[in-house]
Design a protein around this motif. Structure first.
Motif, short mmCIF file in Angstrom:
data_model
loop_
_atom_site.label_atom_id
_atom_site.label_comp_id
_atom_site.label_asym_id
_atom_site.label_seq_id
_atom_site.Cartn_x
_atom_site.Cartn_y
_atom_site.Cartn_z
N PHE A 196 0.66 -1.22 -0.02
CA PHE A 196 0.10 0.06 0.04
C PHE A 196 0.85 1.25 -0.05
CE2 PHE A 196 -2.01 3.56 1.84
CZ PHE A 196 -3.12 3.42 0.99
N THR A 197 2.05 1.12 0.87
CA THR A 197 3.02 2.45 0.81
C THR A 197 3.46 2.78 -0.66
OG1 THR A 197 3.34 1.85 2.94
CG2 THR A 197 5.03 3.39 2.03
N GLN A 198 3.92 1.55 -1.39
CA GLN A 198 4.27 2.15 -2.75
C GLN A 198 3.27 2.47 -3.71
OE1 GLN A 198 5.73 -1.96 -3.35
NE2 GLN A 198 7.95 -1.31 -3.28
N PHE A 199 2.10 1.99 -3.41
CA PHE A 199 0.93 2.54 -4.31
C PHE A 199 0.56 3.92 -3.86
CE2 PHE A 199 -3.84 3.43 -4.09
CZ PHE A 199 -3.89 3.45 -5.49
N SER A 200 0.64 4.30 -2.54
CA SER A 200 0.19 5.79 -2.40
C SER A 200 1.30 6.37 -2.77
CB SER A 200 0.28 5.77 -0.76
OG SER A 200 0.03 7.12 -0.29
N GLU A 201 2.65 5.99 -2.74
CA GLU A 201 3.88 7.00 -3.30
C GLU A 201 3.50 7.05 -4.83
OE1 GLU A 201 7.22 4.86 -1.96
OE2 GLU A 201 7.14 5.76 0.08
N ASN A 202 3.09 5.93 -5.46
CA ASN A 202 3.09 6.02 -6.78
C ASN A 202 2.04 6.98 -7.41
OD1 ASN A 202 3.74 5.24 -9.78
ND2 ASN A 202 1.83 3.83 -9.55
N LEU A 203 0.82 7.05 -6.50
CA LEU A 203 -0.30 7.83 -6.93
C LEU A 203 0.28 9.46 -6.78
CD1 LEU A 203 -3.39 8.25 -7.40
CD2 LEU A 203 -3.75 8.02 -5.04
N ASN A 204 0.74 9.52 -5.55
CA ASN A 204 1.40 11.02 -5.30
C ASN A 204 2.28 11.48 -6.47
OD1 ASN A 204 0.50 12.14 -2.89
ND2 ASN A 204 0.97 10.28 -1.75
N ASP A 205 2.99 10.61 -6.88
CA ASP A 205 4.08 11.15 -7.59
C ASP A 205 3.28 11.21 -9.21
OD1 ASP A 205 6.82 11.15 -8.91
OD2 ASP A 205 5.97 9.63 -10.36
N PHE A 206 2.33 10.40 -9.52
CA PHE A 206 1.60 10.50 -10.74
C PHE A 206 0.90 12.00 -10.37
CE2 PHE A 206 -2.69 9.96 -12.79
CZ PHE A 206 -2.11 9.72 -14.11
N LEU A 207 -0.02 12.14 -9.44
CA LEU A 207 -0.83 13.46 -9.28
C LEU A 207 0.15 14.66 -9.60
CD1 LEU A 207 -2.92 12.23 -6.58
CD2 LEU A 207 -3.72 12.58 -8.86
N LEU A 208 1.44 14.55 -8.93
CA LEU A 208 2.48 15.91 -8.90
C LEU A 208 2.83 15.79 -10.33
CD1 LEU A 208 3.99 18.02 -7.26
CD2 LEU A 208 5.60 16.10 -6.97
N ASN A 209 3.13 14.85 -11.20
CA ASN A 209 3.90 15.21 -12.47
C ASN A 209 2.97 14.98 -13.94
OD1 ASN A 209 6.42 15.50 -11.43
ND2 ASN A 209 6.37 13.51 -10.41
#
Length: 104
Positions: free
Chosen positions: A6-19
């Protein structure tokens, strides 16, 4: 994309939203999910990966593999601030972008 935690998913989502230039609201509309659920994932609230989280992961992967990408939100904001309603500035910037697309 294989999401291992889940942590990796959350980090991936944040990166996607940011970039990506894609908003939480757009993801929720595109996938028929509540914006609050996406917000919870973005903020790391959750412990397991549901089928909805897997659907978001597939959405992100599809977007990243597509040729129909949007400009990052920070760049969209910079362009908006630069143009400030000036049609002339917008048209000049549009010509610059077209020229850059031709050489890349």
């Amino acid at each position: 994309m294989l999401v291992l935690s889940f942590t990796q998913f959350s980090e991936n989502l944040n990166d996607f939203l940011l970039n990506s230039g894609i908003s939480q609201n757009q993801i929720s509309r595109d996938l028929g999910l509540s914006q609050s659920q996406i917000s919870d994932w973005k903020n790391g609230k959750g412990v397991r990966l549901s089928k909805n989280a897997k659907m978001v992961s597939e959405y992100i992967e599809t977007y990243r593999n597509s040729n129909n990408k949007q400009l990052p939100r920070s760049l969209q904001n910079t362009i908006h601030n630069f143009c400030r309603g000036s049609k002339e500035k917008y048209e000049k910037l549009e010509r610059i972008i077209q020229a850059l697309n031709e050489i890349t």
